[in-house]
Every structure is written in structure tokens, then in C-alpha cells.
Motif scaffolding. Structure first.
Motif, short mmCIF file in Angstrom:
data_model
loop_
_atom_site.label_atom_id
_atom_site.label_comp_id
_atom_site.label_asym_id
_atom_site.label_seq_id
_atom_site.Cartn_x
_atom_site.Cartn_y
_atom_site.Cartn_z
N PHE A 72 9.07 -12.64 13.28
CA PHE A 72 7.79 -12.09 13.29
C PHE A 72 7.58 -11.45 11.78
CE2 PHE A 72 9.47 -12.33 17.38
CZ PHE A 72 7.99 -12.94 18.16
N ILE A 73 6.41 -11.26 11.34
CA ILE A 73 6.02 -10.56 10.27
C ILE A 73 4.75 -9.73 10.69
CG2 ILE A 73 5.06 -10.43 7.92
CD1 ILE A 73 6.72 -13.11 7.26
N GLY A 74 5.12 -8.42 10.75
CA GLY A 74 3.81 -7.79 11.00
C GLY A 74 3.33 -6.68 9.97
N GLU A 75 2.12 -6.34 9.88
CA GLU A 75 1.66 -5.37 8.85
C GLU A 75 2.21 -3.99 9.00
OE1 GLU A 75 -2.34 -3.20 7.22
OE2 GLU A 75 -2.43 -4.55 9.21
N GLU A 76 2.53 -3.44 10.35
CA GLU A 76 3.00 -2.10 10.35
C GLU A 76 4.44 -1.90 10.50
OE1 GLU A 76 0.68 0.17 10.04
OE2 GLU A 76 -0.72 -1.58 10.39
N SER A 89 12.01 -21.39 10.28
CA SER A 89 11.86 -20.93 11.77
C SER A 89 10.51 -20.73 12.11
CB SER A 89 12.65 -19.82 11.93
OG SER A 89 14.25 -20.00 11.57
N PRO A 90 9.95 -21.14 13.35
CA PRO A 90 8.73 -20.46 13.85
C PRO A 90 8.53 -19.08 13.55
CG PRO A 90 9.59 -21.86 15.12
CD PRO A 90 10.52 -21.72 14.54
N THR A 91 7.22 -18.76 12.77
CA THR A 91 7.03 -17.20 12.52
C THR A 91 5.67 -16.99 12.87
OG1 THR A 91 8.74 -17.65 10.79
CG2 THR A 91 7.18 -15.58 10.57
N TRP A 92 5.48 -15.69 13.61
CA TRP A 92 4.36 -15.08 13.73
C TRP A 92 4.07 -14.30 12.73
CZ3 TRP A 92 2.02 -16.95 18.44
CH2 TRP A 92 2.64 -17.48 19.07
N ILE A 93 2.74 -13.98 12.41
CA ILE A 93 2.38 -13.15 11.21
C ILE A 93 1.01 -12.38 11.83
CG2 ILE A 93 1.44 -13.18 8.91
CD1 ILE A 93 2.61 -16.13 8.68
N ILE A 94 1.20 -11.29 11.84
CA ILE A 94 0.42 -10.23 12.83
C ILE A 94 -0.37 -9.19 12.05
CG2 ILE A 94 0.31 -9.02 14.86
CD1 ILE A 94 3.00 -10.66 15.66
N ASP A 95 -1.73 -9.13 12.22
CA ASP A 95 -2.44 -7.88 11.97
C ASP A 95 -3.06 -7.30 12.97
OD1 ASP A 95 -3.97 -6.11 10.82
OD2 ASP A 95 -4.66 -7.08 9.14
N PRO A 96 -2.38 -6.07 13.77
CA PRO A 96 -2.70 -5.88 14.95
C PRO A 96 -4.22 -5.20 15.07
CG PRO A 96 -1.31 -4.23 13.73
CD PRO A 96 -1.20 -5.50 13.11
N ILE A 97 -4.79 -4.44 14.18
CA ILE A 97 -5.95 -4.14 13.67
C ILE A 97 -6.27 -4.52 12.31
CG2 ILE A 97 -7.54 -1.92 14.06
CD1 ILE A 97 -5.79 -0.85 16.00
N ASP A 98 -6.98 -5.54 12.20
CA ASP A 98 -7.74 -5.49 10.84
C ASP A 98 -9.08 -4.85 10.93
OD1 ASP A 98 -7.89 -6.82 8.26
OD2 ASP A 98 -9.42 -8.18 9.09
N GLY A 99 -9.26 -3.98 10.02
CA GLY A 99 -10.42 -3.22 10.00
C GLY A 99 -10.19 -1.77 10.44
#
Length: 262
Positions: A72-76, A89-99
Motif C-alpha cells: 500500500f502507498i497512501g497519502e497520509e 507486488s500488487p500495490t494499492w495507491i490511495i488518496d483518501p480525500i482528494d480536495g
């Protein structure tokens, strides 16, 4: 894993991503009505709220329960000091609240963004507009969709007939503002039909994918800003280029990670 097995597996991952994005979007919808605890990150205009962190934790914990071997790669998480490391490896790239700034002010352009990469190439992207419930999805080789309806970029190639989207960004030093205003002046002198700023890079890129705008440009994007949207743009018939004008033919995540390390 055979091609057939991997195809089925990534399709399942996409279905889960849609489910999680909708669930996270509902949390954002409720959180926007509440009093918000706001702090800053890199600059006084780079905002973060408790909701950003809570929504990212919700997304990652849900996905990790379903896919414990994935990365996982997350902004926060990155803002808290966790390294952005992209492997095969399978990797999730996440922006939980964009804006986030929009979220703080209840300005209705806020999205949850979930991208997914395998072997350092983007496989699919999901972007959920939290205020109106619009869902954008795309998977490599399978097209791009808005609420299940196929979408395609504009066929307009003349900048003088184009609507261009951009963003100011969190950096407000004089040199950055000079570049920003200079770019605006060049576009208006072209003259483009218009230039718009909506405060969410992911939703701006989705508007390009639907043909509502002809282009979007921005300096300083992070991988979580572009990962999901890049798949949607490409599958809608558009292109993603880097700041030198070169076509980013594969997964742009590595490029954006390099920029963040620089």
C-alpha cells in the motif's frame, strides 16, 4: 499465475475497490457535515484533517483484510513518514480525500481515489465523487466508465477551442506564483476558451476523460493524485505526459515517486 487467473484476480480486486470507495465516500459525506479538526503538512495551504487519516485507515485496513499479501502507498501514511516504495507486488495507491481544502470548506469537489499497480504498471483505477456519488472506473484494456457508461475524451485538438483545467497547488512562494500566472496568461493569450480550477486533480482528470474539458496540467502532483486517474484517462482515449512533454507510456507511478524523492 496464468493470464486467465490473473485477469480474474484483478477483476475481483476492482470490484472490491469499487465497494471500498463507495464505503469511504459515505464516510466523507457524513464527515463534511461535522466540525473539522484541520492541521497543515508541508505548507500553510497544504491541509489535512482527521477525516483524511480515518478514511485512509478504513480503506487500507479493509483491503489488507481481503488481500494480506498486497502492498500500500497512501497519502497520509506517506505524510506521516512512511516510505513510498513501489515493487512488482500488487500495490494499492490511495488518496483518501482528494480536495481536502474543498472538504474543509464544504465545496463540492471532493473524491476518493484508489489506483492499483502490478509489476509497476497500472492495472485499474477507481475515483468516487463523494458529494454526488458519481463513480469513475477503468481497467487496462477494458475501457473507462462513468456510472457504468463508457466515456471518451474530447476530439478537439485546437487549443483556441479548448477548456483547460489546472490547479494552484500548495506552494505559494513568489517564484511558483510567477510560473503559475505566466502559464495562465499564455493559455488565455492563445486564446483558449477558458481555464478552470476546481481544487481536485482526480476529478479534474475525470472531467477530461469524459470530454467535459480538453486538458489538465499541474506541477507537483504526487503518485496518489495521478495513479487512478491515469488509467481512466488512457482507457478513455487520452494521454498522460510528463513535464518534459514525453509520453508516459507505462505506469507513471515510478516517475512520480522519483519526483517525490528529489
Amino acid at each position: 499465475m496464468t493470464n486467465s487467473d490473473s485477469d480474474k484476480c484483478w477483476a475481483e480486486c476492482l470490484d472490491v475497490a469499487v465497494e471500498v470507495a463507495r464505503k469511504a465516500g459515505k464516510v466523507v459525506q457524513e464527515a463534511v457535515k461535522q466540525e473539522k479538526s484541520v492541521s497543515t503538512k508541508s505548507t500553510p495551504t497544504d491541509l489535512v484533517t482527521e477525516a483524511d487519516q480515518q478514511v485512509e485507515e478504513l480503506i487500507i485496513s479493509t483491503l489488507r483484510d481481503r488481500f494480506p499479501s498486497h502492498r500500500f502507498i497512501g497519502e497520509e501514511s506517506s505524510a506521516a513518514g512512511e516510505k513510498c516504495i513501489l515493487t512488482d507486488s500488487p500495490t494499492w495507491i490511495i488518496d483518501p480525500i482528494d480536495g481536502t481544502c474543498n472538504f474543509v470548506h464544504s465545496f463540492p469537489m471532493v473524491a476518493v481515489s484508489i489506483g492499483f499497480a502490478v509489476n509497476k504498471e497500472l492495472e485499474f483505477g477507481v475515483i468516487y465523487h463523494c458529494f454526488d456519488g458519481t463513480l469513475y472506473t477503468a481497467r487496462k484494456g477494458h475501457g473507462a466508465f462513468c456510472n457504468g457508461v463508457r466515456i471518451h475524451v474530447s476530439k478537439e485538438k485546437d487549443v483556441s477551442k479548448a477548456l483547460i483545467l489546472t490547479e494552484i497547488g500548495a506552494k505559494r512562494d513568489q517564484a511558483t506564483l510567477n510560473i503559475f500566472s505566466g502559464n495562465i496568461m499564455k493559455l488565455l493569450s492563445a486564446p483558449a476558451h477558458g481555464v478552470r480550477i476546481i481544487g481536485s486533480s482526480t476529478l479534474a482528470l475525470c472531467l477530461v476523460a469524459t470530454g467535459s474539458a480538453e486538458a489538465y496540467y499541474q506541477y507537483g502532483l504526487h503518485c496518489w493524485d495521478i495513479a487512478a486517474a491515469a488509467v481512466i484517462i488512457r482507457e478513455a482515449g487520452g494521454v498522460v505526459v510528463d513535464t518534459s512533454g514525453c509520453l508516459v507510456s507505462k505506469c507513471p507511478v515510478s516517475y512520480w515517486l522519483v519526483q517525490e524523492e528529489a
